[in-house]
Design a protein around this motif. Structure first.
Motif, PDB file in Angstrom:
ATOM      1  N   LEU A 242       0.805  -1.217   0.000  1.00 64.51           N
ATOM      2  CA  LEU A 242       0.000   0.000   0.000  1.00 64.51           C
ATOM      3  C   LEU A 242       0.841   1.270   0.000  1.00 64.51           C
ATOM      4  CD1 LEU A 242      -2.878  -1.057   2.416  1.00 64.51           C
ATOM      5  CD2 LEU A 242      -2.762  -1.221  -0.066  1.00 64.51           C
ATOM      6  N   GLY A 243       2.034   1.211   0.599  1.00 58.91           N
ATOM      7  CA  GLY A 243       2.902   2.387   0.611  1.00 58.91           C
ATOM      8  C   GLY A 243       3.289   2.795  -0.805  1.00 58.91           C
ATOM      9  N   LYS A 244       3.761   1.837  -1.585  1.00 60.88           N
ATOM     10  CA  LYS A 244       4.159   2.132  -2.968  1.00 60.88           C
ATOM     11  C   LYS A 244       2.932   2.450  -3.829  1.00 60.88           C
ATOM     12  CE  LYS A 244       8.688   0.187  -3.874  1.00 60.88           C
ATOM     13  NZ  LYS A 244       9.485  -0.673  -4.754  1.00 60.88           N
ATOM     14  N   ALA A 245       1.835   1.740  -3.561  1.00 62.11           N
ATOM     15  CA  ALA A 245       0.604   1.991  -4.321  1.00 62.11           C
ATOM     16  C   ALA A 245       0.166   3.437  -4.124  1.00 62.11           C
ATOM     17  CB  ALA A 245      -0.498   1.035  -3.876  1.00 62.11           C
ATOM     18  N   ALA A 246       0.197   3.923  -2.860  1.00 60.23           N
ATOM     19  CA  ALA A 246      -0.224   5.292  -2.563  1.00 60.23           C
ATOM     20  C   ALA A 246       0.645   6.303  -3.295  1.00 60.23           C
ATOM     21  CB  ALA A 246      -0.154   5.533  -1.049  1.00 60.23           C
ATOM     22  N   TRP A 247       1.959   6.081  -3.235  1.00 66.42           N
ATOM     23  CA  TRP A 247       2.880   7.028  -3.885  1.00 66.42           C
ATOM     24  C   TRP A 247       2.647   7.071  -5.394  1.00 66.42           C
ATOM     25  CZ3 TRP A 247       6.828   7.088  -7.471  1.00 66.42           C
ATOM     26  CH2 TRP A 247       7.626   8.256  -7.503  1.00 66.42           C
TER      27      TRP A 247
END
Length: 263
Positions: A242-247
Motif C-alpha cells: 500500500l505504501g508504494k501503491a499510494a505514492w
C-alpha cells in the motif's frame, strides 16, 4: 507367363503401355517406369520411379505434371479436377524434393499445391525465416509462425503470433526482450507475473517524472506519468504494497485511491 520377354516384345512393337504393364508383372519396376514414360503415362511412371527409389526422376515427373495442370488452369475455366491434380502432384514433388534436400524446389511445389505449412518447412531449411513465417501464417499455424519470426529477429511479429496462438507466456517472454516495455508489462500482468509487470511500470513512471523536468512538452510527460502511475498503483494495490501503491497513485493524480492507501 514369361512377362519379362513379353515386355521386351511389346516394346519392340511400339506398344509401350503393355510393355509397362507386363514389366510390373515381372517385378521389374525400373523397366516399367521407363516404358510408362515412353507411353506418356507420366503419373504411373513417377510412381514406378518412386518405387525403385529413383526419387530425382520421380520428383521431376510429378513437378512436370503439376506445371501441366497449372498451364491448363491458366488457359481454361477453373476445374475442380485440375485443382486436385495440382495439389496432388505438387505435394508429391514437394515431398520428394524435400527428401533430396532440394528445398527451393520443394518450397515452390508445396506452395503451388497450397500446402503452406510444408512450404514453410522447406523455406526454414533455406534459412528464409521471415518467408517461412509468412507461409505459417497462411497455414494458420501461429505457433510456428512465432518461432520463425523470432529466428528472423522480427520480435514484434513473433509476439503477435504467440498471442494469436494463445501462448501468452511465450508472448510475455519475447516482449521482455523487445523494444516495447508497455507491451511487456501488459503481457506479464495477463500471465500473472505481477512483480515483473509492476517493476516495468514503476521504471517507466520514474523515467517520465525525470523527463518532465527537462521536456519541452511537459504536458505529454504528464499524461505518461498519470498512465504509468495508475498502472503501477493498481498492481501494488493488488500485491498489498500500500505504501508504494499510494505514492504511485499520487504521482498519477489518482488522489482518491492514494488517500485510501494512506489511510
Amino acid at each position: 507367363e514369361d512377362y519379362r520377354n513379353a515386355s521386351v516384345t511389346f516394346e519392340k512393337s511400339g506398344d509401350f503401355t503393355r510393355a509397362a504393364d507386363t514389366a510390373t508383372r515381372s517385378g521389374d519396376f525400373a523397366r516399367a517406369a521407363m516404358m510408362a514414360e515412353q507411353a506418356n503415362q507420366l503419373d504411373k511412371a513417377a510412381q514406378y520411379y518412386n518405387q525403385v527409389q529413383n526419387y530425382e526422376r520421380a520428383a521431376e515427373i510429378f513437378e512436370r505434371l503439376m506445371f501441366m495442370n497449372i498451364k491448363e488452369r491458366a488457359q481454361g475455366e477453373f476445374l475442380e479436377s485440375v485443382h486436385n491434380a495440382i495439389k496432388k502432384f505438387g505435394n508429391n514433388a514437394g515431398t520428394l524434393y524435400y527428401r533430396l534436400k532440394q528445398y527451393e524446389k520443394s518450397a515452390k511445389c508445396f506452395e503451388e499445391a497450397g500446402n503452406f505449412a510444408k512450404c514453410a518447412e522447406a523455406l526454414s531449411q533455406l534459412g528464409l525465416y521471415e518467408k517461412a513465417a509468412e507461409k505459417y501464417v497462411r497455414a494458420q499455424d501461429f505457433k510456428n509462425a512465432s518461432l520463425m519470426y523470432e529466428k528472423a529477429e522480427n520480435i514484434d511479429r513473433a509476439i503477435q503470433m504467440a498471442e494469436k496462438s494463445g501462448d501468452m507466456n511465450r508472448a510475455a517472454k519475447l516482449a521482455v526482450n523487445s523494444s516495447d516495455p508497455v507491451k511487456a508489462a501488459s503481457l506479464l500482468f495477463k500471465t500473472g507475473k505481477y512483480e515483473q509487470a509492476v517493476e516495468i511500470y514503476f521504471k517507466l513512471l520514474i523515467e517520465a517524472i525525470d523527463e518532465r523536468t527537462t521536456s519541452e512538452f511537459p504536458e505529454e510527460q504528464r499524461g505518461n506519468i498519470k498512465k504509468y502511475g495508475v498502472a503501477a498503483g493498481n498492481i501494488y494495490y493488488r500485491l498489498k504494497n500500500l505504501g508504494k501503491a499510494a505514492w504511485c497513485y499520487e504521482q498519477g493524480e489518482s488522489y482518491a485511491k492514494a488517500a485510501e492507501c494512506y489511510l
